[in-house]
Structure formats: structure tokens, C-alpha cells
Design a protein around this motif. Structure first.
Motif, PDB file in Angstrom:
ATOM      1  N   SER A 343       0.838  -1.201   0.000  1.00 23.32           N
ATOM      2  CA  SER A 343       0.000   0.000   0.000  1.00 23.32           C
ATOM      3  C   SER A 343       0.876   1.256   0.000  1.00 23.32           C
ATOM      4  O   SER A 343       0.523   2.282  -0.575  1.00 23.32           O
ATOM      5  N   SER A 387      -4.954   1.135   3.060  1.00 21.75           N
ATOM      6  CA  SER A 387      -4.798  -0.222   3.581  1.00 21.75           C
ATOM      7  C   SER A 387      -5.786  -1.156   2.900  1.00 21.75           C
ATOM      8  O   SER A 387      -6.988  -0.889   2.916  1.00 21.75           O
ATOM      9  N   SER A 389      -6.465  -4.248   3.850  1.00 25.40           N
ATOM     10  CA  SER A 389      -7.236  -4.942   4.886  1.00 25.40           C
ATOM     11  C   SER A 389      -8.032  -3.982   5.748  1.00 25.40           C
ATOM     12  O   SER A 389      -9.069  -4.337   6.295  1.00 25.40           O
ATOM     13  N   THR A 392      -4.383  -2.932   9.393  1.00 23.05           N
ATOM     14  CA  THR A 392      -2.951  -2.884   9.673  1.00 23.05           C
ATOM     15  C   THR A 392      -2.678  -1.980  10.877  1.00 23.05           C
ATOM     16  O   THR A 392      -3.034  -0.799  10.872  1.00 23.05           O
ATOM     17  N   GLU A 527       8.558 -11.720  -1.170  1.00 23.07           N
ATOM     18  CA  GLU A 527       7.642 -12.266  -0.172  1.00 23.07           C
ATOM     19  C   GLU A 527       7.131 -13.651  -0.529  1.00 23.07           C
ATOM     20  O   GLU A 527       6.854 -14.437   0.363  1.00 23.07           O
TER      21      GLU A 527
END
Ligand code: AGP
Length: 647
Positions: A343, A387, A389, A392, A527
Motif C-alpha cells: 500500500s 490499507s 485490509s 494494519t 515475499e
């Protein structure tokens, strides 16, 4: 981090708990466990250091019967993933069991005190102090509690007046429930840190207590049953009635009742909201991984993000949820964008695009830094917290700090009803649909798109002409198809991945608006494939990272047409001169890059401010295929979680 669930009702609790944990696995998946209160009035605990599927298998072998239970999926903070560190945790002499999400910062001090009082700790977690502290407080309260007048027998003896007896029993039960809530309240008042908490009590088989500070928690209301979860996703299919607990609230939950108290305010009214029916398909639709599915969803998710937000007549973008007057928006003279991870990369794309379109200065700050900084911010600064989600912890922390200082705050979130979305003064939803893969893909491109729309909006409030605004709208209409065509490179990208999947270091290089694309490409690879990758502005590479270049270190160049094209080509030559393999992302019709690069991926031509949304597609695919070829768990990479709810 971590996901927690609770159930109290008439079903076999583990049915809901296991399914709920599956849906919360994005919050962590180091280990998992459930506890139910069985008919022998003791807790049945089943834990695994594997994923939820293996918890379900264990429960087949060793069922944990009971119509009341809690569950947890962990992202380790204190103590490595192990069965003993997995939740739920027992407290006292197994009279309490808890599942906790959050971090108890002062757990060492509390642990020492409780140990000196005789409580025995088994795990290395901070959460175990929660269980013992509640047990300790409950013992004190029970020791001081007045005995019920004659108890149940006494009530029955009282002349057989059924109504009076029922009333007395109900009062007794209510008093017990208040005592349990008080035990939890007294325990949590000792904690410094965050908690989302569900608690069961061995001796009180009809009640569950939930409490929240800093870690989200919702209660689902059914017919003769209640559900608790870290977010609303486990409730789908069980109930559409939901209560979002606020910080410092404690809920007393029975099969048929829910009451909520707030620290310092006593009993408070709770709003029951109706969950929107989620018609989105969270399945994999034939794709082998969520990540791949989500990459290919981007043409559609981008379409959804811009739907209803383009106003051709006025040549501008439309936002309905800012909750600010036009004059307030007109007076904004600085934008501060804060976020974490991917983000944060999107915020950097926004930095370039918004400044270019609106001439309003934009600053981007890591949320984890902003929350503890004290930067000079003038009164006309508008904060955007980005964000996917909406949960965070660092982004939420930064948002709250800006709110404390009185700045208007807006959220750009994907998850509807998330904490950040609720706490901001207003905001914009991405409408990208559920993103399940830990690596963010479609949310990233939708974030970049929303920021572009913001550029158009603030541009039109300031110097941007109607004509220029209209041209941008036309460009935006063409975007989903450009991304679709960029995804047509998938097979070629897979071949390139095969060629380079053995490399242990990658450089990602781009300039200007495509510098954040380089950062994002490198993060995607890191990642999910555990391969070291660095993103750099292409020209910066010669100030250090070029020392890494050799025949085993591929450099991925993002070099579409634009005013720095020649400059980036020169940077490519510098890598080639040192024997480094080059993969170049260029626009259709580019014939020059092939003379320098080893592999060339052609993407559709797009205006510079939209290039990041198009050029990131092959980078997402490259990371995906390298991860698959290296045998990595693409959707649930090691050590990560989809939503980082601890600092
Ligand atoms: C994205 O691929 C990462 N998993 C991670 O960097 C993520 O973007 C970051 O944790 C922020 O998450 P948020 O957007 O949900 O706030």
C-alpha cells in the motif's frame, strides 16, 4: 495478527470454529487450535502446528464436542510456532481458557507477579498471562462475592413460587456474568498493549466474554446462538446481524443475550448492523492459487474501482464518502499519504500522479514511522491512510495520531467495515473484491487507480482544465483492456521465470512513476519466493547496488516510453556492460530494448500516469511463476500474514 473465533449456541461448536478459522487464516497460519467446554465440565483442547486443514483432521480423530468453544489461528509474536505456544491457553487450574489477538507489552512483569502467586506458565507467549490474570482476578472476586440466598435449593424452598424462583435464579446468573466481565475488566486494566479476546469459564457453562482494545472483534447474532470473530468473514452463512465492538468494550454473551459495557461508562447500547450479502466468489475459479486468480481479476477489479466515479460532464472524478465540504477540499494544500508495504508503494505512485495532475504537494510516510513522529503539519493538510485490509496496526496507529491532532483523515481501504474504514472521518472503498492471497495484487492496482482519480479530482478543483480532465477520463476507460492485454504475456513470463528461477538475487529498476513499480516488483518476488530482490530508481543503481551485478543477478527494467526512456536505456547499458542479465518491460512497438536486454516483455502503450498499473502485471506474474517453480506456498508464504495487526 492472529484470528480468533468463538461460538455459544446449540450446534457443535467446532463446525463453526474450524470454518471460521479457515476464513481467518489470512491473519496468520503458524499454528492453530480450538477449545470447547465438554459435558464433563472441562475444556477439550486440540492444537496443531500445521494449518487449519490439519486441525480439522485432528478433530475428526479426536472430536472436541460441546456447543461452546473458541478457536485461534496464530501469527507468532512471542515464542516460536509450537503446540505449547498455540492458542487457546488455559489459565489458573484450567478454570479459564482464552484466545487472544494482539500483544501484551508488559507481559513479563505480570508473568513474574503471577508466578510468585503460584500460577504455572507453560508457554513462551505473552498471551498466557491473559489467561492466568483473568483466573487470578476471578478467584479474588469469587472469594469476596456474597453467597446467593439459599442457593438454588433455597430458591426452590421459597414457597414454590415459580416466578419468584425464576427471577431470583436470573438475578443470580446475571450477577455471575457481571462478575466474570469484572474479572476480565480487572485483568485487562493491567495490560499495556492490544487485545482482541474471547474467554470461557469452566464453572460457568452458559457464558462467553469478549473484550477488545486495538485488535478488531465482532459479535454475530443468531437465533439462540452467538458468534465471535476477528472480522465479519466467518459469519457469512451463519448470520447477517453483526455488532462491531469498539475499543475498551467488554461483551457478555450467552446463547440468547448480548450486553456490552464500556470502560468507565458501564452498560452501553450496541448497534446491530446488517452485513451486506457477499455475492463475490471467494473460491479459486479453477486457478491453482488465489494469487494467480487475483492477478487475472485485475481488468475487472479496476473496472469496479472506477465504476460510478467518473463524471464525463464535469470532466472529473466523483467521491461520495469524503464527508468534507467542497470548500474544505478546495482549501487542502497538502496531502499526506500513509501506509505499509504494498500500500505504501501505491502511495508513491499516487505521489507522482497527484502532484502532476493537481500541483498539490504530496508526502508519503511509512505509517510505522509517522505514528511516532511529530512532523510539522499545517491545518490544510489532508491525511489519506491506505490499507487493503483496513486492519494494519501501524496504519491504524498513524491514523489515530493524526486524528488526535485534529487533522481530517480519510481512508482508502478494500475491506468494507474494517477498523481503519470505520475510524477515518471518511474515505474511499477500492471495490476490488476479496483479496485472499497474502501477496497483494489487485488491491495494489486499485489503490493506484483510486489515487489517480484523486489526482483528477484535486486537479479539477485547482488548475486542471475541463479538456484535460476529459482526456484523463478517456484514458481511464481504456485502462482495464490495457491490463488485460498486459496479462496476455503470461506464457512468455512463465518461460522467463523458468530461465531465471535459480537466481538468488534480483534488481528491479525503474524511474519516476515506475520507480514504485520497481519496489513493488521486488517485494512481490521477495515475499512469495524468498529470493532476495531490491527495487531502486534506475539511476541510483550506480551509487552502490551495481556492485551486486554479475552473470547470476538478473536486473528487471521497467522501461516504457516517456521522458526518461533514454535515461533508463542508458542505465540498462551500464548493467549489460557488467555482464548482468536483463529482463526489460517495454511498450509495444519498442524495438530498441531488444538490442540490449536478454528478454523483452511487451506491454500495451499507456499514458505515463497509468503505466504503473499496466507494467506491474508482468512483474506479478514473474514473481508468481518463480515462486511456483521454487516450490513455495504462494498464497501463504512463510512468516507472513495477510493482515498485520501488531506493531
Ligand atoms: C503485500 O503483498 C504485503 N503482503 C504487505 O506488504 C501489505 O501490503 C502490508 O502489510 C499492508 O497491508 P494493508 O494494505 O492491508 O494495510
Amino acid at each position: 495478527m492472529c484470528g480468533i473465533v468463538g461460538y455459544l449456541g446449540f450446534r457443535d461448536a467446532t463446525d463453526f470454529l474450524v470454518e471460521g478459522l479457515r476464513r481467518l487464516e489470512y491473519r496468520g497460519y503458524d499454528s492453530a487450535g480450538v477449545a470447547t467446554l465438554n459435558s464433563r465440565r472441562s475444556f477439550s483442547l486440540v492444537k496443531t502446528t500445521q494449518r487449519i486443514d490439519s486441525l480439522a483432521e485432528l478433530l475428526e480423530e479426536t472430536p472436541a464436542a460441546g456447543a461452546m468453544g473458541i478457536g485461534h489461528t496464530r501469527w507468532a509474536t512471542h515464542g516460536p510456532p509450537s503446540a505449547v505456544n498455540a492458542h487457546p491457553h488455559l489459565g489458573g487450574d484450567q478454570e479459564v481458557v482464552i484466545a487472544h489477538n494482539g500483544v501484551i507489552e508488559n507481559y513479563q512483569v505480570i508473568k513474574q507477579r503471577l508466578e510468585s502467586e503460584g500460577f504455572q506458565f507453560r508457554s513462551a507467549t505473552d498471551s498466557e498471562v491473559v489467561a492466568h490474570a483473568i483466573a487470578a482476578e476471578l478467584r479474588k472476586l469469587r472469594a469476596g462475592a456474597p453467597k446467593a440466598a439459599g442457593g438454588e435449593a433455597g430458591v426452590r424452598r421459597a414457597g414454590g413460587h415459580k416466578n419468584a424462583a425464576n427471577k431470583a435464579a436470573a438475578q443470580q446468573t446475571a450477577a455471575e456474568h457481571e462478575m466474570l466481565a469484572a474479572a476480565v475488566a480487572q485483568a485487562v486494566s493491567q495490560f499495556r498493549g492490544t487485545y482482541g479476546l474471547v474467554v470461557l469459564f469452566r464453572d460457568f457453562p452458559d457464558v462467553m466474554i469478549a473484550a477488545r482494545l486495538g485488535s478488531p472483534l465482532v459479535v454475530g447474532i443468531g437465533e439462540g446462538e452467538h458468534f465471535v470473530a476477528s472480522d465479519s468473514s466467518p459469519l457469512a452463512g451463519y448470520t447477517d446481524k453483526i455488532v462491531y465492538l469498539a475499543d475498551h468494550q467488554i461483551a457478555i454473551i450467552t446463547k440468547n443475550t448480548l450486553s456490552v459495557a464500556h470502560r468507565g461508562q458501564g452498560r452501553v447500547k450496541h448497534n446491530v448492523e446488517v452485513l451486506p450479502v457477499d455475492e463475490e466468489d471467494a473460491g479459486m475459479n479453477g486457478f491453482p492459487h488465489y494469487m494467480l486468480k487475483e492477478i487475472f481479476e485485475q481488468p475487472e477489479s479496476l473496472q469496479n474501482t472506477m465504476r460510478g466515479r467518473l463524471n464525463e460532464e464535469d470532466g472529473t472524478a466523483v467521491f461520495g464518502g469524503f464527508n468534507l465540504t467542497r470548500q474544505q477540499l478546495r482549501n487542502v494544500d497538502r496531502l499526506l499519504l500513509t501506509a505499509c508495504g504494498t500500500s505504501w508503494h501505491a502511495a508513491h505512485v499516487g505521489d507522482y500522479v497527484i502532484e502532476e495532475m493537481s500541483r498539490i504537494p504530496v508526502e508519503v510516510e511509512y505509517a510505522s514511522e509517522l505514528r511516532y513522529r511529530n512532523p510539522p503539519i499545517n491545518g490544510a493538510t489532508l491525511l489519506f491512510a491506505l490499507s487493503q485490509s483496513g486492519e494494519t496496526a501501524d496504519t491504524l496507529g498513524a491514523l489515530r495520531e493524526m486524528k488526535r491532532k485534529g487533522h481530517p483523515t480519510l481512508a482508502i481501504c478494500n475491506t468494507v467495515g474494517s477498523t481503519i474504514a470505520q475510524e477515518a472521518d471518511g474515505g474511499v472503498y477500492l471495490h476490488a473484491g476479496p483479496e485472499i492471497g497474502v501477496a497483494s495484487t489487485k488491491a495494489y492496482t486499485s489503490q493506484c487507480l483510486v489515487l489517480t482519480l484523486l489526482g483528477l479530482f484535486f486537479g479539477r478543483l485547482n488548475h486542471l482544465s475541463y479538456d484535460a480532465g476529459r482526456r484523463i477520463i478517456d484514458d481511464l476507460y481504456a485502462l482495464p483492456d490495457q491490463v488485460r492485454r498486459a496479462l496476455d504475456t503470461a506464457e512468455q513470463v512463465r518461460d522467463i521465470a523458468e530461465k531465471y528461477c535459480g537466481a538468488n538475487n534480483f534488481l528491479y529498476l525503474g524511474r519516476q512513476v515506475n520507480f514504485p513499480t520497481a519496489l513493488e516488483g521486488a517485494l512481490k518476488l521477495k515475499e512469495i519466493s524468498y529470493v532476495h530482490a531490491e527495487g531502486y530508481p534506475a539511476a541510483e543503481m550506480k551509487h552502490g547496488p551495481i556492485a551486486l551485478v554479475d552473470e547470476n543477478t538478473p536486473s528487471v527494467f521497467i522501461v516504457p516510453q516517456g521522458y526518461v526512456y533514454e535515461k533508463v536505456m542508458a542505465n540498462m547499458e551500464e548493467i549489460k556492460a557488467r555482464g548482468g542479465p536483463i529482463i526489460a518491460i517495454v511498450e509495444e512497438g519498442d524495438t530498441r530494448a531488444a538490442a540490449v536486454a536478454d528478454d523483452v516483455i511487451h506491454i500495451p502503450r499507456a499514458p505515463e500516469y497509468l503505466q504503473p498499473i499496466v507494467s506491474v502485471a508482468p512483474l506479478q506474474l514473474l514473481a508468481y511463476h518463480i515462486a511456483v517453480l521454487r516450490g513455495c506456498d504462494v498464497d501463504k508464504p512463510r512468516n507472513l500474514a495477510k493482515s498485520v495487526t501488531v506493531e
